[in-house]
Design a protein around this motif. Structure first.
Motif, mmCIF file in Angstrom:
data_model
loop_
_atom_site.group_PDB
_atom_site.id
_atom_site.type_symbol
_atom_site.label_atom_id
_atom_site.label_comp_id
_atom_site.label_asym_id
_atom_site.label_seq_id
_atom_site.Cartn_x
_atom_site.Cartn_y
_atom_site.Cartn_z
ATOM 1 N N GLN A 186 -29.351 -10.475 -7.455
ATOM 2 C CA GLN A 186 -28.814 -10.076 -6.153
ATOM 3 C C GLN A 186 -27.408 -10.589 -5.957
ATOM 4 O OE1 GLN A 186 -31.249 -10.715 -2.660
ATOM 5 N NE2 GLN A 186 -33.038 -10.463 -3.933
ATOM 6 N N VAL A 188 -25.097 -11.328 -8.258
ATOM 7 C CA VAL A 188 -24.068 -10.629 -9.016
ATOM 8 C C VAL A 188 -23.886 -9.221 -8.481
ATOM 9 C CG1 VAL A 188 -24.380 -11.954 -11.108
ATOM 10 C CG2 VAL A 188 -25.640 -9.842 -10.833
ATOM 11 N N GLU A 189 -24.967 -8.629 -8.030
ATOM 12 C CA GLU A 189 -24.875 -7.302 -7.450
ATOM 13 C C GLU A 189 -24.014 -7.356 -6.222
ATOM 14 O OE1 GLU A 189 -27.675 -4.517 -6.496
ATOM 15 O OE2 GLU A 189 -26.724 -3.950 -8.367
ATOM 16 N N ASP A 190 -24.346 -8.311 -5.381
ATOM 17 C CA ASP A 190 -23.786 -8.313 -4.051
ATOM 18 C C ASP A 190 -22.466 -9.049 -3.992
ATOM 19 O OD1 ASP A 190 -25.937 -6.976 -3.288
ATOM 20 O OD2 ASP A 190 -27.030 -8.661 -2.469
ATOM 21 N N ALA A 191 -22.520 -10.314 -4.261
ATOM 22 C CA ALA A 191 -21.379 -11.148 -3.904
ATOM 23 C C ALA A 191 -20.298 -11.140 -4.966
ATOM 24 C CB ALA A 191 -21.852 -12.562 -3.667
#
Lengths: 212, 482
Positions: A186, A188-191
């Motif tokens: 999450q 690496v996907e998001d932030a």
């Protein structure tokens, strides 16, 4: 889409025979099935398993979660952790896509190492190769009292210890690994902020002690 | 903390970033306890969210409507020194009812990614393209309501919006982090697929720095635009092929922050997704040349342009939630069922050409297609076009919001106005409109009144007055032959 490579380095030396090795196999299975119902992990996480005993071998090349097949391994021999690190470095070179001006590469790999004893080969040689590559978070887990946490500290700052190498404790460790991979995928996907230290992960269960 | 007693089963059933969740004995609500002590400001915020803000939204005329669009904290509780909130349990349709993910929440992420849709989602859980519009309408409407109350959600993302493509419903959850400008600062910078570029760009400045940008109503508008784009096109509007830095983490921060660039920017094409670098499971949706955002129709194209071109780095230019709601509703009036029974999207937006075809499966529309151009009355007898069209398909209904421009389809629509007032049919090779309820429907070509129960044929150029009342619209029929 950047992939999040996750490498598991698992000790399959003779001392793991019996309950511990069965618990590790079970742990990998639970890890994969948990992550398969997590949309973030399914989108980005790729998994590889490297086992080490008298030598190191990659039993599962880096592969997406949905295609992952449970590897079979038996406990025997000694503890070639140094060779396992060198093999990891080698596999990272060939399996992880590097970012270039034209291609968005993969995220830095997450590595989880689990061992129950002292390395029996040249660890420093392996560490030297390992340190030449870039990783995201690297967690080393000393399973039971036979593993030397000081040795593992040479590999990474993130060292955790299991008091015993029984099935309940090993299961708890893998549960935590799966939560960590979920968080990692999450993040690496998001932030765009990669997980690098233990403080970023979900709190480990009571069976897992952080070695400071 | 209102003096009432709240029961729950003492067993943690789930853990979020900040709270541990417990179930009620009857399963009708959940209690979430904050793991960390909350400061006076947070406590005050939670008190207002469960108190005055909740009452404003839900305890007024029409308040019932919002209960399905939010999962709103109802009470503040204290237990063993921990602060907790009581929330209603999510509706049943927000959980997978079958398939490999049975029992899991329908987190929006499942439906916003081409890879997950194409590879893992069972077909019966995907809904169709029209239900995705309905979901987006509900999300836009919920955000509109928050903003109208002066509140910002501050962390809108597919994690905090539950959706059900099967029924076309959506609900905004995790409302305990609401931001009141000037009163309660945000807890989080947001969930970064959805963080506005200006927030990401200034996140390392101290909180007190006047240049630091925090989540607000304006950043909610960015997140809303991203959500709508992703639910309709199954890709991220800013994640393209451009590499801004060789370090993945830095690249990500620039791609979503200071160097953010719309992947479908009309002139700067440097961030177009590179199709040869996509996984097969990300296609065809990942290919913007095959499925460009213009397939969403003219009203949404304009808003996407404002959100991702003009307003990407200029927050004041971003469309507000009400504009999204209106554009989405008007777009559903442009939709046609695809004639290919195997088409996964089932619906497409009429592309205003003489040879309409479904962009998803490529099926060309065969037959006559009536397009109704709506005109409003400026003063008696003078009609003006209003950039509003209604596409006709067999067995489609006509509603009061088509008939009278003072009636809008939204949460305030009266129950009697939600019933169809007429319907369209393809009958014996002719398109007809049957009057069911309209008291002053006129065929203006013949100046003949169409009584209730009678029909009027839709022919090229036909003028039909839907109502002689104030706000009543005139229709001019166009027939597309293919």
């Amino acid at each position: 889409m950047r992939r999040l490579p996750v490498y598991l380095l698992l000790d399959t030396s003779g001392s793991m025979f019996g309950e511990p090795i069965e618990a590790v196999k079970n742990g990998v299975q639970v890890l994969v099935s948990t992550l398969r119902s997590d949309p973030y992990a399914l989108e980005t996480a790729y998994l590889s398993v490297i086992t080490f005993n008298s030598s190191a071998q990659q039993v599962t090349p880096l592969i997406e979660l949905s295609a992952f097949q449970q590897p079979n391994f038996e406990a025997s021999g000694c503890t070639a952790l140094g060779e396992a690190l060198a093999l990891l470095a080698n596999k990272v070179d060939t399996e992880v896509v590097k970012t270039t001006v034209d291609v968005k590469g993969d995220w830095k790999p997450l590595v989880f190492i689990m061992t129950d004893g002292e390395p029996t080969d040249d660890l420093n040689k392996g560490i030297a190769e390992f340190k030449k590559r870039k990783f995201g978070m690297v967690v080393a887990c000393a399973a039971g009292q036979g593993a030397n946490t000081d040795t593992l500290k040479k590999i990474t700052e993130c060292v955790v210890q299991l008091d015993t190498a029984d099935s309940a404790t090993i299961k708890a460790f893998f549960k935590w690994v799966s939560a960590s991979v979920s968080t990692g995928s999450q993040k690496v996907e998001d932030a765009g902020v990669e997980v690098t230290g233990l403080s970023e992960l979900p709190p480990p269960p009571p069976e897992v002690n952080i070695v400071v | 903390m209102d003096g009432s007693i709240v029961e729950f089963i003492d067993e943690v059933r789930g853990s979020g970033a900040m709270k541990d969740v417990y179930f009620s004995p009857d399963g009708s609500y959940v209690v979430g306890f904050f793991r960390k002590p909350q400061d006076a400001n947070s406590k005050d915020r939670l008190q207002n969210i469960t108190g005055v803000y909740r009452e404003h939204i839900f305890n007024r005329v029409g308040g019932e409507y919002w209960k399905n669009l939010f999962c709103w904290p109802e009470k503040l509780v204290e237990w063993n020194g921990k602060l907790g909130i009581v929330c209603p349990t999510y509706q049943k349709y927000f959980f997978f009812s079958s398939g490999p993910f049975k029992g899991k929440e329908k987190e929006g992420k499942w439906f916003a990614s081409a890879h997950l849709r194409n590879k893992f989602l069972p077909a019966d859980q995907k809904g169709n393209w029209l239900t995705h519009f309905h979901m987006c309408i509900q999300i836009a409407r919920a955000v509109k309501r928050l903003h109208a109350a002066g509140l910002a959600h501050s962390d809108l993302s597919y994690k905090n919006v539950l959706v059900d493509p099967v029924t076309g419903r959506a609900a905004v959850i995790d409302c305990d982090g609401l931001v009141v400008p000037g009163k309660y600062p945000p807890d989080v910078v947001g969930t970064p697929d959805f963080i506005a570029p200006e927030v990401l760009q200034t996140k390392n400045l101290p909180l007190t720095d006047p240049n630091r940008k925090l989540p607000s109503i304006q950043t909610d508008r960015h997140a809303l635009a991203v959500l709508i784009y992703m639910y309709l096109l199954y890709r991220h509007p800013l994640r393209g092929g451009k590499v801004n830095d060789l370090d993945p983490a830095k690249d990500e921060e620039l791609t979503m922050g200071s160097k953010a660039l719309f992947i479908e920017h009309p002139t700067d094409k440097s961030n177009r997704p590179k199709v040869n670098q996509l996984r097969p499971s990300e296609l065809p949706q990942g290919d913007v040349s095959k499925l460009p955002y213009t397939i969403c129709g003219p009203y949404l194209k304009e808003l996407f342009d404002r959100a991702f071109i003009d307003g990407l780095h200029d927050p004041s230019k971003r469309p507000v939630a009400y504009e999204w709601e209106t554009a989405l509703v008007k777009t559903t009036d442009l939709m046609q069922p695809c004639q290919n029974p195997g088409c996964e999207a089932h619906w497409f937006v009429f592309d205003n050409t003489t040879k309409p075809r479904c962009p998803f499966c490529g099926k060309e529309y065969r037959g006559q297609l009536p397009v109704l151009n709506l005109y409003y009355s400026l003063r008696k007898g003078v009609f003006k076009p209003e950039n509003y069209r209604l596409m006709v398909y067999d067995k489609q209904s006509l509603y009061m919001w088509h008939v009278n421009r003072f009636i809008e389809p939204n949460e305030r629509t009266k129950p009697e106005d939600k019933k169809p007032v007429g319907d369209f049919h393809f009958h014996n090779g002719k398109w007809i409109l049957i009057n069911r309820k309209l008291s002053s429907l006129y065929d203006k070509d013949e100046d003949k009144k169409i009584e209730i129960g009678q029909y009027v044929e839709l022919t090229e150029g036909k003028k039909i007055l839907l109502s002689t009342e104030d706000g009543g619209r005139l229709i001019i029929v166009q027939l597309v032959n293919n």
